[in-house]
Structures are given as structure tokens and as C-alpha cells.
Design an enzyme around this catalytic site. Sequence first.
Site, short mmCIF file in Angstrom:
data_model
loop_
_atom_site.label_atom_id
_atom_site.label_comp_id
_atom_site.label_asym_id
_atom_site.label_seq_id
_atom_site.Cartn_x
_atom_site.Cartn_y
_atom_site.Cartn_z
N ASP A 117 47.77 15.76 -5.24
CA ASP A 117 48.86 15.16 -5.42
C ASP A 117 49.85 14.96 -4.47
O ASP A 117 50.86 14.24 -4.44
CB ASP A 117 49.46 15.48 -6.99
CG ASP A 117 50.01 17.05 -6.75
OD1 ASP A 117 49.92 17.44 -5.82
OD2 ASP A 117 50.34 17.39 -7.80
N SER A 118 49.65 15.61 -3.25
CA SER A 118 50.47 15.51 -2.24
C SER A 118 50.41 13.92 -1.51
O SER A 118 50.94 13.53 -0.64
CB SER A 118 49.74 16.48 -0.99
OG SER A 118 48.50 16.17 -0.89
N ASP A 177 43.04 16.50 -8.29
CA ASP A 177 44.41 17.05 -8.66
C ASP A 177 44.74 16.47 -10.24
O ASP A 177 44.66 15.31 -10.13
CB ASP A 177 45.49 16.94 -7.64
CG ASP A 177 46.07 18.27 -7.17
OD1 ASP A 177 45.76 19.13 -7.81
OD2 ASP A 177 46.86 18.19 -6.15
N LYS A 224 41.85 20.05 -10.46
CA LYS A 224 42.51 21.26 -10.22
C LYS A 224 43.73 21.03 -10.78
O LYS A 224 44.52 19.99 -11.20
CB LYS A 224 42.96 21.34 -8.68
CG LYS A 224 44.07 22.18 -8.10
CD LYS A 224 44.19 22.60 -6.61
CE LYS A 224 45.11 21.51 -5.91
NZ LYS A 224 46.32 21.75 -6.52
N GLU A 258 47.75 23.55 -11.72
CA GLU A 258 48.53 24.53 -11.11
C GLU A 258 49.30 25.56 -12.28
O GLU A 258 49.45 24.71 -13.38
CB GLU A 258 49.89 23.97 -10.31
CG GLU A 258 49.78 23.09 -9.06
CD GLU A 258 50.83 22.46 -8.57
OE1 GLU A 258 51.98 23.12 -9.01
OE2 GLU A 258 50.61 21.76 -7.62
N GLU A 282 48.69 29.24 -2.39
CA GLU A 282 49.72 28.64 -1.42
C GLU A 282 50.94 29.57 -1.05
O GLU A 282 51.50 29.82 -1.98
CB GLU A 282 50.22 27.34 -2.08
CG GLU A 282 50.99 26.48 -1.01
CD GLU A 282 51.17 24.87 -1.38
OE1 GLU A 282 50.60 24.53 -2.43
OE2 GLU A 282 51.91 24.43 -0.88
O1 KIV Z 1 48.12 18.31 -3.39
C1 KIV Z 1 47.80 18.89 -2.41
O2 KIV Z 1 47.54 18.31 -1.50
C2 KIV Z 1 47.57 20.33 -2.56
C3 KIV Z 1 47.04 21.21 -1.53
C4 KIV Z 1 48.40 21.40 -0.65
C5 KIV Z 1 46.31 22.42 -1.73
O3 KIV Z 1 47.54 20.98 -3.76
#
Ligand code: KIV
Length: 275
Positions: A55-56, A94, A124, A126, A193
Site C-alpha cells: 500500500d506504499s 497488501d 499481508k 498489519e 519494520e
Molecule cells: O507497503 C509496503 O510497501 C510495505 C513495505 C514497507 C513492507 O508494507
Amino acid sequence: MSQSPESDSGIGKVTTNRLRKMKERGEPIAALTAYDMIMARLLDEAGIDLILVGDSVSTVVQGLDTTVTVTMEHMVYHASLVRRGVERALVVGDLPFMSYQVNSDEALRNAGRMVKEAGVEAVKLEGGEWLGETIERIVRAGIPVMGHLGLMPQSIHKYGTYQVRATTSAEAEEVRRDALALEQAGVFAIVLEKVPRTLAAEVTASVSIPVIGIGAGPECDGQILVTHDMLGICTRFNPRFVRRYARLDQEMARAFHSYVGDVKSHEFPSAEESY
Ligand code: KIV
């Protein structure tokens, strides 16, 4: 070329099982992010083990300051592009903020969308112990889940800062507990992280699943970076854990300036570049 689903030679398709064997062998796992097909294909051809459609995307593609506004639609779209470019690496999508926190029904439905509509092989999310039931249900449905502990960018409004986490003994203890709880719930790996390396080393040794660090030191089972950061395309954020393998921003700026100059001065296109 199609890949066999499982091979220990390092050539075939990377699976969650293969990642666990890599941990057992002490073979480091190399992971990066991607948001489109071309980047994903280049990463895959370079031998990356895991590609995260993070989600970056919000910060490095959409130009936003946080990850919290990314939607399921954005993630499904970018994950589907990435999937097209990958033959070997494990592709993880994500789950965006508020797509899994409300209840485990919604979480399961959204994890299913990532697999069915985008074609990712894992998701993924969090969070720690409190997500146990949600993770168990997603895994039971046949979708591998990767956890994410330490600095969790979707909680930025709670933290108020992107500084290193778990520097107090209480928060470090919470990370240790959460890692064990995630393993118990069935995650196949954990992203850890921006925590002190000693804590990351302890957590890595305490679980049998791979721990993939970002700003968590060299003792983790693998490393992940945001691709646009390591390529030096995005240099707005400069945390010390980002190693810049290139300064593509400068190279791109040079190319764009040259192009503008060439068009303005009638240098481009030449006779050879015309029909
Ligand atoms: O969204 C992302 O790119 C991440 C990485 C920083 C692990 O969660």
C-alpha cells in the site's frame, strides 16, 4: 517459460513452503515492492524471491503522505498488473487500511478478492494478537497470510510519527508476544519494520516462520525495501535503512531535460528517426 510449482533448486516457483525452507537453511530472502507489470517483470528476472504489492503505492505512485486512503480497488488494480509480470517470485498483495479491521467476514471477503480478481498468492495485513481469528479464517480458506509488526504505517495517526518503534520494554514485549501469536494463527512470514536490531534478532530466533525486515537489521531471515526508494526515484523520505542502489531521479531528470532541449532545438527527430 512456465515454472514447476515447487522445486528446491531455487529455479521453480517460489512458494510459502520454499520461504520456510530458506529460513531453515539460513538462506536470505530478498523481497521488494512493485505496483506495475514492467517493474514486476524486472524484479522477477533479477531473481527476487517475494514481490509485495504494497500500500506504499500511495506514497510512491499516488503522491500521498500516508497509506491510509488506499482502497481495495486501487490494490486489486495494481496487484493485477504486477501478477502479469511475474513467473517465479511469490506475489503478496497488501490489504489496505479498513479492509480487514472491522470484522473477519469483511477481511475474508477482501482477501478473497485479492486472490480471485488480482491473482496474488498471499495477502499481508498489519497487526498482532487481536487479528488472530481473522488470520485463522483467511488461512483456513486457503489464502496464505503475511503479518506486519513494528512500525505499522496504517496506524500513523495513532503514532503521530514514523520514528523507530519498540524502543520501550513494554512495546518490545508486545512485539515479541504478537510475533508468537501471529505464528500461532498461521501466518507464513512476518514483515518487521523499523525496530531495534537486537529485538528483531530475538523475534527472528523465536519463530519458525521467516521474518523479513525493513529497517530491522541484518539478523532477520530476509530484507524488503520499497523499490522506488532503493532505486532513488523517490527521495522525499530518507530513512537511514534505505540503501540507494541508484539515483534514477537524477538520471530521469537528465533524460527529460535532454528530450525537451532536443525538441525545442529541432534536434529530435532526426532524418533517421523519420519515415
Ligand atoms: O507497503 C509496503 O510497501 C510495505 C513495505 C514497507 C513492507 O508494507
